[in-house]
Design a protein around this motif. Structure first.
Motif, PDB file in Angstrom:
ATOM      1  N   LEU A 141     -22.956  40.003 -60.725  1.00 19.93           N
ATOM      2  CA  LEU A 141     -21.477  40.787 -60.601  1.00 19.93           C
ATOM      3  C   LEU A 141     -21.604  42.090 -60.959  1.00 19.93           C
ATOM      4  O   LEU A 141     -20.990  42.938 -60.291  1.00 19.93           O
ATOM      5  CB  LEU A 141     -20.408  39.801 -61.665  1.00 19.93           C
ATOM      6  CG  LEU A 141     -19.964  38.297 -61.105  1.00 19.93           C
ATOM      7  CD1 LEU A 141     -19.366  37.640 -62.232  1.00 19.93           C
ATOM      8  CD2 LEU A 141     -19.238  38.467 -60.049  1.00 19.93           C
ATOM      9  N   TYR A 221     -16.012  31.982 -62.758  1.00 18.68           N
ATOM     10  CA  TYR A 221     -17.305  32.723 -62.234  1.00 18.68           C
ATOM     11  C   TYR A 221     -17.072  32.821 -60.773  1.00 18.68           C
ATOM     12  O   TYR A 221     -17.221  33.489 -59.915  1.00 18.68           O
ATOM     13  CB  TYR A 221     -18.616  32.362 -62.746  1.00 18.68           C
ATOM     14  CG  TYR A 221     -18.879  33.003 -63.866  1.00 18.68           C
ATOM     15  CD1 TYR A 221     -19.166  34.407 -64.087  1.00 18.68           C
ATOM     16  CD2 TYR A 221     -19.289  32.436 -65.187  1.00 18.68           C
ATOM     17  CE1 TYR A 221     -19.372  35.020 -65.382  1.00 18.68           C
ATOM     18  CE2 TYR A 221     -19.426  32.775 -66.401  1.00 18.68           C
ATOM     19  CZ  TYR A 221     -19.655  34.194 -66.430  1.00 18.68           C
ATOM     20  OH  TYR A 221     -19.917  34.811 -67.639  1.00 18.68           O
ATOM     21  N   ARG A 224     -14.419  35.146 -59.894  1.00 25.38           N
ATOM     22  CA  ARG A 224     -14.811  36.403 -59.888  1.00 25.38           C
ATOM     23  C   ARG A 224     -15.937  36.801 -58.882  1.00 25.38           C
ATOM     24  O   ARG A 224     -15.939  37.843 -58.128  1.00 25.38           O
ATOM     25  CB  ARG A 224     -15.542  36.481 -61.212  1.00 25.38           C
ATOM     26  CG  ARG A 224     -14.827  36.372 -62.497  1.00 25.38           C
ATOM     27  CD  ARG A 224     -15.628  36.534 -63.868  1.00 25.38           C
ATOM     28  NE  ARG A 224     -14.918  36.610 -64.917  1.00 25.38           N
ATOM     29  CZ  ARG A 224     -15.279  36.567 -66.330  1.00 25.38           C
ATOM     30  NH1 ARG A 224     -16.352  36.657 -66.462  1.00 25.38           N
ATOM     31  NH2 ARG A 224     -14.221  36.616 -67.149  1.00 25.38           N
ATOM     32  N   ASP A 227     -13.392  37.286 -55.772  1.00 28.30           N
ATOM     33  CA  ASP A 227     -12.761  38.476 -55.924  1.00 28.30           C
ATOM     34  C   ASP A 227     -13.833  39.515 -55.555  1.00 28.30           C
ATOM     35  O   ASP A 227     -13.207  40.632 -54.671  1.00 28.30           O
ATOM     36  CB  ASP A 227     -12.306  38.774 -57.317  1.00 28.30           C
ATOM     37  CG  ASP A 227     -11.077  37.740 -57.489  1.00 28.30           C
ATOM     38  OD1 ASP A 227     -10.621  37.164 -56.794  1.00 28.30           O
ATOM     39  OD2 ASP A 227     -10.864  37.652 -58.756  1.00 28.30           O
TER      40      ASP A 227
END
Length: 451
Positions: A141, A221, A224, A227
């Motif tokens: 990430l 996660y 995330r 996104d």
């Protein structure tokens, strides 16, 4: 991934650092490889056709540092260790009858080894050492959000005509797209990728499958990752990074809808059909609003120079193999794509002119390409040219056997497989991470005690 059993136990109590969990110091190499995953177009990487990745060689180093665990990985993925040797065997015919170009041949085979190294590294880290998924996802990430931020800086440098920004990235990137004078189609952000068209490879070949995988492991996660994917894809389109990210996003959206929809349930099926209709509307709007897509729709394959080039770059070696059918079966040999291109150049130019398509650029390109500079921009074209149709068929047979013996064919696997097959049509880096990740996740589930 919801279709896969949750078979990986929590890790034992390894050393905890500030950011990540380490079983030993060699794991720092693994995390560095993950951190470098989106960095595949800088002058810091090692050259492979049309990209300069760093991570494959770090995965290889990680495997070497953990050599004691490699026999366990070999027992689980035996046929994937043998496959590179099969490619060498297929190459011997071309090397003996056409040519042997040592550096291109080594580059090609090292890329295959790089993909195997990624598979080995994943198995050592996740199955044998049982390092936590959460740490790896957190590193990814950070890496991809940073890459996205780099793209925003590049876009601002273009929009605001910031000479210092343009100059910096022109020197950092092996093939720069930020300069207005770039022969590759300048004035565009490329993030840290070798070129803007590789955005979809990372978003939908790596991050989207990880999002599916994390749904059953850690929903936070998974969100995330979702996104990040949406922001990266939408930002790339809005910043004008290129045409392929539009096409890749539309294809990925169709695959996501198909994967999420419960087609046997009436309500879910209706929502899925509506979502597909909405995707079709987005596709039409993309053609209307994007000048390059509009030109392709209006003028055919030669309506966009880049799109047309991808066609005739593959046409040359394909015509070479058709001219010499034996090489269609067994390939010209690793590193011999240029030889196939030169053999097929005249036929390819004739085909283009017979179709009333411009052929001068193709003819000039075929003539100037050497074994050290050739590329096709398609993994299938490159692979068949080097190793033959028989090797490609063998690859798909091995994949089918591997999946059937492993997790089977749940809908998520089918969708993931279809998306992976699509992505490699316009990407020739054998060492890329999408296929090794797919192979590792779909393998039979075993623990260290089973070995």
């Amino acid at each position: 991934m919801s279709d896969f059993p949750r078979t990986f136990p929590a890790p034992p109590s390894p050393v905890r650092t500030h950011v990540v969990t380490l079983a030993d110091r060699s794991d720092l190499v693994l995390y560095l490889a993950l951190l470098m995953l989106p960095v595949d177009g800088t002058t810091l990487g090692l050259y492979a056709p049309f990209w300069t990745p760093i991570s494959p060689w770090l995965f290889l180093l990680y495997a070497a540092l953990n050599w004691r665990d490699v026999p366990s990985v070999y027992r689980r993925f035996r046929m994937w260790f043998v496959f590179p040797a099969v490619l060498v065997a297929y190459s011997t015919l071309g090397w003996s009858s056409v040519a042997l170009h040592p550096v291109p041949a080594l580059t090609s085979l090292c890329a295959v080894i790089g993909a195997l190294a990624c598979l080995v590294a994943l198995d050592i880290a996740l199955r044998i050492k049982r390092l936590p998924w959460s740490d790896m996802i957190r590193v990814l990430l950070f890496a991809y959000w940073f890459a996205f931020g780099v793209g925003v800086v590049q876009w601002l440098g273009v929009r605001l005509d910031l000479g210092s920004v343009r100059s910096y990235f022109s020197h950092l990137m092996y093939r720069s797209y930020i300069s207005a004078s770039s022969p590759w189609g300048g004035g565009r952000p490329q993030f840290l990728f070798a070129e803007p068209s590789y955005i979809g490879m990372h978003l939908f070949g790596v991050l989207l499958p990880l999002m599916w995988l994390m749904r059953s492991r850690d929903s936070i996660y998974a969100r995330r990752l979702r996104d990040l994917i949406v922001a990266f894809a939408a930002g790339s389109v809005l910043m004008g990074a290129g045409v392929r990210i539009i096409l890749d996003s539309l294809i990925a959206l169709i695959v996501v809808i198909a994967e999420r929809t419960r087609w046997h349930a009436a309500d879910s099926r209706r929502n899925g059909v509506l979502a597909l209709c909405g995707t079709a509307v987005l596709g039409v709007l993309s053609i209307v609003l994007n000048s390059r897509l509009n030109s392709i729709a209006a003028n055919g394959m030669d309506g966009d120079g880049s799109f047309f080039a991808r066609i005739w770059q593959s046409l040359g070696p394909i015509c070479g193999m058709l001219t010499h059918p034996i090489y269609l079966l067994t390939g010209y040999g690793a590193g011999n794509i240029a030889d196939a291109t030169h053999d097929g150049a005249a036929v390819a130019v004739h085909v283009l002119r017979a179709l009333h398509l411009p052929a001068d650029s193709a003819a000039g390109w075929y003539a100037q390409m050497t074994p050290d500079t050739i590329w096709t921009m398609s993994a299938y074209t490159s692979f068949v040219t080097e190793y033959g149709v028989l090797a490609l068929v063998l690859l798909f047979v091995l994949l089918a056997r591997h999946i059937t013996a492993g997790c089977g064919w749940p809908k998520t696997v089918v969708c993931w497989f279809a998306l992976t097959v699509y992505l490699y049509i316009q990407f020739e880096g054998y060492a890329f991470y999408a296929l090794p990740l797919f192979i590792w996740v779909t393998a039979p589930r075993r623990t260290v005690a089973d070995e």
